[in-house]
Structures are given as C-alpha cells and as structure tokens.
Design a protein around this motif. Structure first.
Motif, PDB file in Angstrom:
ATOM      1  N   ASP A  16       0.228 -12.312  15.645  1.00 29.35           N
ATOM      2  CA  ASP A  16       1.437 -12.344  15.228  1.00 29.35           C
ATOM      3  C   ASP A  16       2.387 -11.237  16.356  1.00 29.35           C
ATOM      4  O   ASP A  16       2.847 -10.281  15.784  1.00 29.35           O
ATOM      5  CB  ASP A  16       1.576 -12.079  13.832  1.00 29.35           C
ATOM      6  N   ASP A  17       2.713 -11.709  17.380  1.00 31.47           N
ATOM      7  CA  ASP A  17       2.987 -10.721  18.468  1.00 31.47           C
ATOM      8  C   ASP A  17       4.602 -10.262  18.315  1.00 31.47           C
ATOM      9  O   ASP A  17       4.892  -9.460  18.844  1.00 31.47           O
ATOM     10  CB  ASP A  17       2.704 -11.281  19.733  1.00 31.47           C
ATOM     11  N   GLN A  18       5.176 -11.193  17.349  1.00 29.05           N
ATOM     12  CA  GLN A  18       6.637 -10.826  17.241  1.00 29.05           C
ATOM     13  C   GLN A  18       6.824 -10.432  15.810  1.00 29.05           C
ATOM     14  O   GLN A  18       7.953 -10.293  15.240  1.00 29.05           O
ATOM     15  CB  GLN A  18       7.556 -12.020  17.312  1.00 29.05           C
ATOM     16  N   ALA A  19       5.775 -10.033  15.130  1.00 31.44           N
ATOM     17  CA  ALA A  19       5.707  -9.430  13.925  1.00 31.44           C
ATOM     18  C   ALA A  19       6.493 -10.021  12.809  1.00 31.44           C
ATOM     19  O   ALA A  19       7.311  -9.362  11.953  1.00 31.44           O
ATOM     20  CB  ALA A  19       6.163  -7.842  13.939  1.00 31.44           C
ATOM     21  N   TYR A  20       6.227 -11.270  12.609  1.00 35.60           N
ATOM     22  CA  TYR A  20       7.181 -12.167  11.784  1.00 35.60           C
ATOM     23  C   TYR A  20       6.544 -12.017   9.949  1.00 35.60           C
ATOM     24  O   TYR A  20       7.404 -11.923   9.547  1.00 35.60           O
ATOM     25  CB  TYR A  20       6.840 -13.639  12.060  1.00 35.60           C
ATOM     26  N   PHE A  21       5.049 -12.038  10.102  1.00 34.00           N
ATOM     27  CA  PHE A  21       4.767 -11.808   8.919  1.00 34.00           C
ATOM     28  C   PHE A  21       4.620 -10.384   8.312  1.00 34.00           C
ATOM     29  O   PHE A  21       4.480  -9.306   8.842  1.00 34.00           O
ATOM     30  CB  PHE A  21       3.147 -12.042   8.787  1.00 34.00           C
ATOM     31  N   PRO A  22       5.114 -10.434   7.125  1.00 32.85           N
ATOM     32  CA  PRO A  22       5.119  -8.756   6.226  1.00 32.85           C
ATOM     33  C   PRO A  22       3.720  -8.498   5.718  1.00 32.85           C
ATOM     34  O   PRO A  22       2.584  -9.532   6.070  1.00 32.85           O
ATOM     35  CB  PRO A  22       5.996  -9.100   5.344  1.00 32.85           C
ATOM     36  N   ARG A  23       3.537  -7.339   5.502  1.00 34.83           N
ATOM     37  CA  ARG A  23       2.348  -7.244   4.644  1.00 34.83           C
ATOM     38  C   ARG A  23       2.221  -7.781   3.182  1.00 34.83           C
ATOM     39  O   ARG A  23       3.105  -8.059   2.638  1.00 34.83           O
ATOM     40  CB  ARG A  23       2.325  -5.498   4.639  1.00 34.83           C
ATOM     41  N   TYR A  24       1.234  -8.183   2.961  1.00 36.34           N
ATOM     42  CA  TYR A  24       0.657  -8.614   1.667  1.00 36.34           C
ATOM     43  C   TYR A  24      -0.178  -8.000   0.754  1.00 36.34           C
ATOM     44  O   TYR A  24      -1.504  -8.266   0.493  1.00 36.34           O
ATOM     45  CB  TYR A  24       0.490 -10.189   2.008  1.00 36.34           C
ATOM     46  N   ASP A  25       0.454  -6.713   0.686  1.00 36.73           N
ATOM     47  CA  ASP A  25      -0.666  -5.596  -0.164  1.00 36.73           C
ATOM     48  C   ASP A  25      -0.705  -6.277  -1.739  1.00 36.73           C
ATOM     49  O   ASP A  25       0.268  -6.783  -2.383  1.00 36.73           O
ATOM     50  CB  ASP A  25       0.063  -4.381  -0.021  1.00 36.73           C
ATOM     51  N   ALA A  26      -1.959  -6.427  -2.046  1.00 31.69           N
ATOM     52  CA  ALA A  26      -2.317  -7.204  -3.509  1.00 31.69           C
ATOM     53  C   ALA A  26      -1.814  -5.973  -4.572  1.00 31.69           C
ATOM     54  O   ALA A  26      -2.151  -4.781  -4.308  1.00 31.69           O
ATOM     55  CB  ALA A  26      -3.786  -7.353  -3.627  1.00 31.69           C
ATOM     56  N   VAL A  27      -1.096  -6.528  -5.486  1.00 37.18           N
ATOM     57  CA  VAL A  27      -0.548  -5.752  -6.518  1.00 37.18           C
ATOM     58  C   VAL A  27      -0.426  -6.468  -8.054  1.00 37.18           C
ATOM     59  O   VAL A  27      -1.049  -7.708  -8.046  1.00 37.18           O
ATOM     60  CB  VAL A  27       0.971  -5.248  -6.457  1.00 37.18           C
ATOM     61  N   LEU A  28      -0.388  -6.089  -9.203  1.00 42.99           N
ATOM     62  CA  LEU A  28      -0.499  -6.681 -10.493  1.00 42.99           C
ATOM     63  C   LEU A  28       1.417  -7.011 -10.530  1.00 42.99           C
ATOM     64  O   LEU A  28       2.256  -6.089 -10.371  1.00 42.99           O
ATOM     65  CB  LEU A  28      -0.507  -5.885 -11.456  1.00 42.99           C
ATOM     66  N   LEU A  29       1.625  -8.316 -10.807  1.00 47.61           N
ATOM     67  CA  LEU A  29       2.999  -8.614 -11.403  1.00 47.61           C
ATOM     68  C   LEU A  29       2.803  -8.793 -12.898  1.00 47.61           C
ATOM     69  O   LEU A  29       2.276  -9.688 -13.156  1.00 47.61           O
ATOM     70  CB  LEU A  29       3.640  -9.754 -10.589  1.00 47.61           C
ATOM     71  N   TYR A  30       3.555  -8.006 -13.641  1.00 49.02           N
ATOM     72  CA  TYR A  30       3.344  -7.912 -14.977  1.00 49.02           C
ATOM     73  C   TYR A  30       4.656  -8.003 -15.959  1.00 49.02           C
ATOM     74  O   TYR A  30       5.729  -7.800 -15.235  1.00 49.02           O
ATOM     75  CB  TYR A  30       2.734  -6.848 -15.420  1.00 49.02           C
ATOM     76  N   ARG A  31       4.635  -8.365 -17.128  1.00 42.81           N
ATOM     77  CA  ARG A  31       5.775  -8.063 -17.982  1.00 42.81           C
ATOM     78  C   ARG A  31       5.818  -6.759 -18.474  1.00 42.81           C
ATOM     79  O   ARG A  31       4.799  -6.224 -18.823  1.00 42.81           O
ATOM     80  CB  ARG A  31       5.380  -9.049 -19.247  1.00 42.81           C
ATOM     81  N   LEU A  32       7.013  -6.347 -18.694  1.00 42.09           N
ATOM     82  CA  LEU A  32       7.335  -4.799 -18.824  1.00 42.09           C
ATOM     83  C   LEU A  32       6.734  -4.724 -20.220  1.00 42.09           C
ATOM     84  O   LEU A  32       6.634  -3.442 -20.488  1.00 42.09           O
ATOM     85  CB  LEU A  32       8.755  -4.684 -18.682  1.00 42.09           C
ATOM     86  N   ASP A  33       6.536  -5.407 -21.312  1.00 37.09           N
ATOM     87  CA  ASP A  33       6.145  -5.012 -22.343  1.00 37.09           C
ATOM     88  C   ASP A  33       4.491  -4.881 -22.434  1.00 37.09           C
ATOM     89  O   ASP A  33       3.979  -4.439 -23.417  1.00 37.09           O
ATOM     90  CB  ASP A  33       6.623  -5.857 -23.500  1.00 37.09           C
ATOM     91  N   VAL A  34       3.847  -5.281 -21.474  1.00 39.61           N
ATOM     92  CA  VAL A  34       2.470  -5.268 -21.374  1.00 39.61           C
ATOM     93  C   VAL A  34       1.832  -3.752 -21.733  1.00 39.61           C
ATOM     94  O   VAL A  34       1.166  -3.536 -22.607  1.00 39.61           O
ATOM     95  CB  VAL A  34       1.750  -5.685 -20.029  1.00 39.61           C
ATOM     96  N   PRO A  35       2.406  -2.679 -21.025  1.00 43.91           N
ATOM     97  CA  PRO A  35       2.044  -1.284 -21.246  1.00 43.91           C
ATOM     98  C   PRO A  35       1.855  -0.843 -22.741  1.00 43.91           C
ATOM     99  O   PRO A  35       1.407  -0.064 -23.364  1.00 43.91           O
ATOM    100  CB  PRO A  35       2.820  -0.513 -20.301  1.00 43.91           C
TER     101      PRO A  35
END
Length: 513
Positions: A223-242
């Motif tokens: 991707d020589d024009q750096a189009y794609f961002p980073r796709y670091d894996a995370v958790l997407l969660y509901r705020l009441d879970v904790p």
C-alpha cells in the motif's frame, strides 16, 4: 368441518409444541455475558478466547453468538443490547462505524461512542489490516509489487468480498485514491482463496493475518500511498459490562497484548488448514499462556482435526435440530393461522383478493438477506424474532394461494345447493367450501414447510441458529465438509416433512374414498 378443525388445531399445535424450542433461541438472561463474532475465521476464534477467559468468573457460562454477519449486523446487535461485546478493529470503528478519520485515537473513539453506551478497550496485541493480494507467478510476470503497479493493469480481474466493496474504508476509497480502473466482482471471503488458486480471479482482498496467504504463496501488494489505516484488534463493548460482570471484565483485561500477529496467523491456520474446532484452538492458546509452553503452530496433521462424520454428528447436532425445527414449525404455524383466515376473508372480493395476493407475492421477490436486514432495522433486534417474521412472510404466499385455489375449485352447483337449503354465506363457507378445499389447503402448507426448511438456513446469518450455523461457518472456512454437514440434515428434514405430508394426503384420500 371436523377435518378443517383438525387442520386449525394442528397449526396451533405446531406453535405451542415448539414454544420450548423458541425459548432456547431467545436472548439469554441478564446474568449471562453475551459475546458476538463476525463471519470470518479470526472473529470466531477471538470470540471463543473471550468466552473461555470470562467463563470462570461469570455466574452462568457466556453465550457466544457466532458468525452474525458483517460489521453492520454485529454492531446493530451490540447497540441494541442483543450482545454485550465482540472483537473489533480500530480502523473499522473509526471509519466504518463512526465515519471519522483513520487517525482517531482510542480516547476520541470512546468519546464518540460514550453517548451510545459503548466503549473500546483491551487492545489484544496485533494488527489485522486489509490488503490486496495476487498469485506470485502473475505478480512476477507483470512486475506488480504495489497497488500503484496494480492500477496499470486494467485487464486483471478483481474478486473482492461484498463487505470490502461496500465499506467506507474499502474499495471505493481505495479506487479513488489510486485511480483504479478495474470493476471488481463480489466474492465471499471464504471462497476467494479457492477462486484465486483456480485462476478464476487475479486479485483478492485479504486480512493480513489470513493463514492461506503463505499457504498459497500469494504476494501481498504494498500500500505505497498508505491508504489503509491500522486495524488493531480491540474489544467493542457496552459500558454496563464492567458493572454487571466485574470479575469477568477484570479477567478480560489480562488479554491486553496477549496475541501477536504470528500467534493469530497460527490459530487461523489450525482452523482453515486443519479443521480444528474454534473452541479447541482458543483453549490451547490460553493454556499456552498459562503454562508458558508455546501453542500448536504446525500446519501438519493435528490430532484435533475432525473428519466429516465427526462434523455431521457433532455435539451441536441436537441443538441445531431443535432450533431448525422451532424456526420451521412456528413460522409455518403462524403463517397458516394468519393466511388461511385472511384468504377466506378476501376470497369473495376479487379486487381485494388480487391486492392481498399480490402483496404476499411481492414478499417472495425480496432476497432473504435483504428482508432480514430490513426487519433487523425495523425491530432493533437480531436473532429469532426477525428470522421467524421473515420465514412467516415467505410461507404466507403458498398457503393463501392454495386456500384461494381450493375455494375456486368448489363447484357453483354445490354453492347453489347450500343456498337452496337456506344456508348463509358463512355457513356455506364453513360446512361446504372449506372442507372441500382442505386437500388443496394442506398442499399449500406442505409447500410452505418445504420453503421454510430451506430458507431457515439463512437465519444463522443473524444469530437465529439452526443448521445454517454449520453452513455459515463452512463458508467462512471454505470447508466443504462442514457445509455438507449443515446442508445434509436440512435435506433430510425436508424429506421427512414430505413423507409426513404424503401420509396425511393418503389418509385424507382414504377417508374421501
């Protein structure tokens, strides 16, 4: 009249007899942590890692809703409360979900998600980015090493996943950035690797942690024009879970940075190249972190690999059968309870009858996935309820059409005879016309049941269960045996329903004789 009452009783029994199965497919109780996943290998595995990490710290075992489809469906499930969390990627959150800038920080994402009751946390430690890849021999012959080189060859055929074509951070933006002249064809991600290996397409979109990149010897284009961002894996969660699951949430924090790219590629390889079950892969990975012994990374024969018969008669067979029967019987039972009286009501009014039958016929032209997506948007939930609604709508047409056809077959002479006996229109319908139309009505229910059994496999795309779960997973893994292990029971169920209705038809003909 007795036979007509028997049919109505049977339809009602179909609904009542499957209430318990319906409850099995309903959302779990509030004390159950619900974890979702998208419909590709890595997401299946990560969901199992999350579930097994949280399981010792929850009052009931976590519920895993696998293969819920693309980002839009899984995110809608999270937003509506159908699931509590799922593995996601920062590039997807910033651009596809929040429609923001690729450089959004985690703090900015959390600020934007907080009003929705959602948050981002627990970076897992690896980046799984989008990229385009092509066969090494073709790349060498044409001198293609980057995306800028690719656009110089409009003759190359691109086979891209449906989601990648439609994403804000997918093909549209990529083509605009690089000035790409190609018009891609849509392929399921799981099938794309076979397509490129068989030279049916030249270029496909890939996830950078896909195991088959190295296995097939593909060249990942720079991707020589750096189009794609980073796709670091995370958790997407509901705020009441904790708050609801404090101990489980504390355990999930220990997953920060626990999976690097090599480990994720190795886990994907065990699933895609060896057919190891997702829960086994997750268990082995977590055990390796506890014991310090590296997890299995070999791509040779694995003792956990399952053959066709193990997949066909797997421990999920009884659960999937109950769910598939519930989806079929409840939807057809409801369609009969609604469709038969409605057809009887409109039958004496030709214009109204044409409008109603036309409307139900129009439902048959709507693609099943599109109908499911519309129902999810209208209802704000995923799973069994929209699936049942869609199946019921599809079952209405054959039932109503056959009811009208059966009533049309009643001879005018019999109607006149009833009238001569002083019967009212309602009495003629109940005592003469409906009993005579009953065989044709039953034939309509028979057709509706066959349609429902086949269409119910699509319900797995929105977490409604049934044999479609195996088919969806088989598509994600490009596993023909698992596809067959889902399709074969559905076929057998359809044959059993045909045999049952054939027996009913024989009994009715015998009584008439």
């Amino acid at each position: 009249m007795i036979r007509l009452l028997a049919l109505a009783t049977c339809c009602l029994a179909l609904v009542l007899a499957t209430v318990s199965s319906f409850a099995l497919a309903a959302p779990p109780a509030n004390d159950t942590l619900r974890i979702g996943s998208k419909r590709f290998t890595e997401s299946y595995i990560l969901a199992q890692v999350l579930a097994q990490t949280a399981a010792p710290h929850t009052p009931t075992p976590p519920s895993v809703l696998q293969g819920l489809g693309n980002t839009a469906i899984v995110y809608e499930a999270l937003r509506s409360g159908s699931i509590d969390l799922y593995p996601e990627y920062v590039g997807t959150i910033s651009q596809e979900i929040l429609k923001g800038d690729a450089a959004m920080t985690t703090q900015a994402m959390n600020a934007a998600l907080a009003p929705l009751g959602l948050g981002v946390a627990v970076p897992l430690g690896f980046n799984d980015g989008y990229a385009l890849a092509m066969r090494e021999d073709t790349a060498q012959r044409l001198g293609v090493a980057s995306l800028s080189d690719l656009v110089k060859h409009p003759e190359l055929k691109l086979g891209l996943s449906n989601e990648f074509i439609g994403r804000a951070d997918g093909w549209r933006g990529l083509a605009q950035r690089y000035g790409a002249p190609q018009v891609p064809v849509a392929l399921d991600h799981g099938l794309a690797y076979d397509a490129i290996a068989q030279k049916q397409v030249d270029v496909i979109d890939i996830y950078t942690t896909d195991a088959k990149i190295g296995h097939l010897g593909l060249r990942v284009l720079k991707d020589d024009q750096a189009y794609f961002p980073r796709y670091d894996a995370v958790l997407l969660y509901r705020l009441d879970v904790p708050t609801r699951f404090p101990q489980a949430w504390a355990a999930l924090q220990n997953l920060k940075g626990s999976i690097d790219e090599n480990a994720m590629i190795a886990m994907n390889a065990r699933a895609e190249l060896q057919g190891v079950a997702f829960d086994v892969i997750a268990r082995d990975h977590l055990a390796s972190k506890t014991s310090g012994v590296p997890a299995v990374t070999s791509t040779t024969q694995d003792p956990n690999q399952r053959g066709f018969w193990a997949k066909l008669f797997g421990p999920d067979l009884a659960r999937l059968t109950r769910q598939h029967l519930a989806l079929t019987l409840i939807s057809v039972g409801l369609a009969a309870l609604i469709g038969i009286p409605l057809a009887v009501w409109v039958f004496p009014h030709p214009r109204l009858r044409a409008v109603v039958l036309g409307a139900t016929g129009l439902m048959q032209t709507v693609p099943s996935l599109a109908l499911l997506a519309m129902l999810i948007s209208l209802m704000g939930v995923i799973g069994t309820v929209p699936a049942l609604m869609a199946l019921m709508l599809y079952a209405l047409l054959p039932i109503m059409r056959n009811t009208v056809a059966g009533l049309n077959e009643v001879s005018p002479g019999l109607r006149l005879a009833g009238q001569a006996l002083g019967m009212t229109a309602s009495q003629r319908m109940r005592l003469i016309e409906l009993p005579l139309a009953l065989p044709t009505i039953v034939a309509g229910v028979r057709t509706a049941t066959a349609i429902a059994i086949g269409t119910a496999t699509i319900a797995a795309f929105i977490g409604a269960g049934g044999y479609g779960e195996r088919i969806v997973t088989g598509l994600a893994l490009n596993d023909g045996q698992l596809l067959l292990a889902g399709a074969l029971p559905a076929t057998l169920l359809a044959l059993l329903s045909e045999a049952l209705f054939e027996g009913v038809d024989w009994l009715m003909r015998r009584r008439r004789g």
